[in-house]
Write an enzyme that holds these catalytic residues in place. Sequence first.
Site, PDB file in Angstrom:
ATOM      1  N   GLN A  56      -4.281  11.332   9.294  1.00  0.00           N
ATOM      2  CA  GLN A  56      -3.257  11.560  10.320  1.00  0.00           C
ATOM      3  C   GLN A  56      -2.924  10.288  11.100  1.00  0.00           C
ATOM      4  OE1 GLN A  56      -0.969  13.568  11.515  1.00  0.00           O
ATOM      5  NE2 GLN A  56      -1.293  14.802   9.703  1.00  0.00           N
TER       6      GLN A  56
ATOM      7  N   ASP B 178      -6.161   2.662   7.901  1.00  0.00           N
ATOM      8  CA  ASP B 178      -7.594   2.329   7.910  1.00  0.00           C
ATOM      9  C   ASP B 178      -7.872   0.850   8.102  1.00  0.00           C
ATOM     10  OD1 ASP B 178      -8.193   4.936   7.481  1.00  0.00           O
ATOM     11  OD2 ASP B 178      -9.212   4.648   5.555  1.00  0.00           O
TER      12      ASP B 178
ATOM     13  N   GLY C 166       0.819  -1.205   0.000  1.00  0.00           N
ATOM     14  CA  GLY C 166       0.000   0.000   0.000  1.00  0.00           C
ATOM     15  C   GLY C 166       0.854   1.256   0.000  1.00  0.00           C
TER      16      GLY C 166
ATOM     17  N   VAL D 136      -1.651  -7.442  -3.960  1.00  0.00           N
ATOM     18  CA  VAL D 136      -1.411  -8.520  -3.007  1.00  0.00           C
ATOM     19  C   VAL D 136      -2.719  -9.249  -2.759  1.00  0.00           C
ATOM     20  CG1 VAL D 136      -0.835  -8.983  -0.584  1.00  0.00           C
ATOM     21  CG2 VAL D 136       0.636  -7.508  -1.975  1.00  0.00           C
TER      22      VAL D 136
ATOM     23  N   GLU E 103     -19.005  17.644   2.456  1.00  0.00           N
ATOM     24  CA  GLU E 103     -18.150  18.370   1.506  1.00  0.00           C
ATOM     25  C   GLU E 103     -18.691  18.262   0.079  1.00  0.00           C
ATOM     26  OE1 GLU E 103     -13.966  18.541   3.939  1.00  0.00           O
ATOM     27  OE2 GLU E 103     -14.155  16.934   2.494  1.00  0.00           O
TER      28      GLU E 103
ATOM     29  N   GLY F 220      -0.494   4.323   0.129  1.00  0.00           N
ATOM     30  CA  GLY F 220      -1.352   5.422   0.580  1.00  0.00           C
ATOM     31  C   GLY F 220      -0.640   6.191   1.685  1.00  0.00           C
ATOM     32  N   PHE F 221      -1.424   6.829   2.557  1.00  0.00           N
ATOM     33  CA  PHE F 221      -0.813   7.663   3.603  1.00  0.00           C
ATOM     34  C   PHE F 221       0.079   6.842   4.532  1.00  0.00           C
ATOM     35  CE2 PHE F 221      -4.439  10.367   2.455  1.00  0.00           C
ATOM     36  CZ  PHE F 221      -3.771  11.562   2.272  1.00  0.00           C
ATOM     37  N   GLY F 222      -0.408   5.673   4.963  1.00  0.00           N
ATOM     38  CA  GLY F 222       0.347   4.870   5.920  1.00  0.00           C
ATOM     39  C   GLY F 222       1.592   4.263   5.293  1.00  0.00           C
TER      40      GLY F 222
END
Length: 461
Positions: free
Chosen positions: A342, A326, A33, A101, A197, A35-37
């Site tokens: 975050q 997540d 992954g 994966v 939003e 992404g952010f992490g």
Amino acid sequence: MLLPVCCKGAPRFIRANSRRAMGEGIPRVVIVGGGFGGLAAAKALRKAPAQIILIDRTNHHLFQPLLYQVATSVLSPAQIGSPIRGILRDQGNVIVILGEVTGVDKEQKCVLARSADREGVPIAYDYLILATGGRHSYFGHDEFEKFAPGLKSLADAVAIRNRVLHAFEQAEAEEDPSHHRDLLTFVLVGAGPTGVEMAGAIADLVRNTLRSEFRRIDPAAARIVLVDLGNRVLSSFSEDLSKAAKQRLEKLGVEVRLGHGVDEIDEDGVIVAGERILSKTVIWTAGVAPSPAGKWLNVGTDRAGRVRVQKDLTVPGHPEIFVVGDTASLDQDGKPLPGVAQVAIQQGRYAGRLIQRYVTSKTSPGPFRYFDKGNMAVVGKGFAVLQSGKLHVKGFLAWLAWAAVHLQFLAQSNLRVSVFLQWVWSYLTGQRGSRLIVNHHGSEGRRAMADAPHRTMVSSK
Ligand SMILES: Cc1cc2nc3c(=O)[nH]c(=O)nc-3n(C[C@H](O)[C@H](O)[C@H](O)COP(=O)(O)OP(=O)(O)OC[C@H]3O[C@@H](n4cnc5c(N)ncnc54)[C@H](O)[C@@H]3O)c2cc1C
């Protein structure tokens, strides 16, 4: 072709020069992954004497908090996504692989990956970080997905943008005004940050951008309905901010319907509390389900399916396997950590640093602790709510803070400049960055027409 890196003990079919490139002889960290992490973990390992293999099924890191701006034509897809390979180009110890994966073999210590031309390619690890994020959850009603797409990827955002823009085009071409109502009714299911939003951005789109461009319909007459089972919008915020957000939405003309979920979603719209709302555009902004990492690992999960991790973010019995973001579940001070960027960034960074300490034989830094910097959500042009500890701010100031923080977290500086300029331009002129109906399969227009066989197009006179 996916670069194959076999499990220990399995036959090796990787070329000798590739083996050198893979840095054999030093520990290998596989991150799934980007992404952010995953990206935060890879960056935290930049000085580690380790080989890092980052696998993602897409070639880009996606800034999901701005997906709604692509879906509502403010930004173009390229402004919120960056090639992972490009972001990590200066980090010599990382190899980026495009692949999906599909499983983890904990005993053999390898992940199984699929690429365009191969299935089940084993990729060995000494340390594994799973940062595979989440996907939509329809809370057991997967049949809704066909009629109410969710917003998770760039493809989703472009598909929603196509739908929203198409609705106005169809209505303009439609001679029978009785069909305008369902074409110009937009229903958003879920009043969390994404729903709020999106609703605010669609309201801005119809009132500021599209208003003067159509001749036969009035885009400003569009009906925007935001539905949620809960009793407040933005329920993760304090009551005063959630009230302010609701008032702002109503001022923008959004119909906020709380206290009832949707009973049904079909091709004609939704049924809420027994009432049918006719709509050709229903968007799912409600649930998020984690990736199947828990199934791959066969370990304990929470009710949502997120992997229950220990205080050092590893899974019980496997100090070499970390799960972050997540797809992980961790309680702090008696409450589960939220699924926000975050948390993923801080967890990814922690896992990366911890592994760096292990491979350099240093001691552990102690358990992971999330530092909550606060929450923000935009409610239409120039208005946001911000909550950080006891600080509660709403209005233009909060919107400026929101803009600054989001610019800062975009992955590359060229995107920061381009998004900043686009926002200034949109703010001053009301114009949007990307209002194209783009159909990558070449049949969107035909499908839209096929959806409405009973309708009369503009007459030839
Ligand atoms: C529309 C939307 C708006 C949001 N707004 C906000 C916001 O305003 N503020 C906020 O803090 N948070 C927001 N979030 C939540 C935030 O984006 C997530 O919490 C964050 O992205 C989680 O990071 P992650 O690294 O766990 O997963 P992700 O960032 O989702 O990254 C997961 C990565 O794993 C890859 N992947 C998944 N499965 C596989 C596989 N099997 N093989 C290979 N690769 C795989 C994916 O391609 C992806 O790149 C929003 C989310 C969405 C969807």
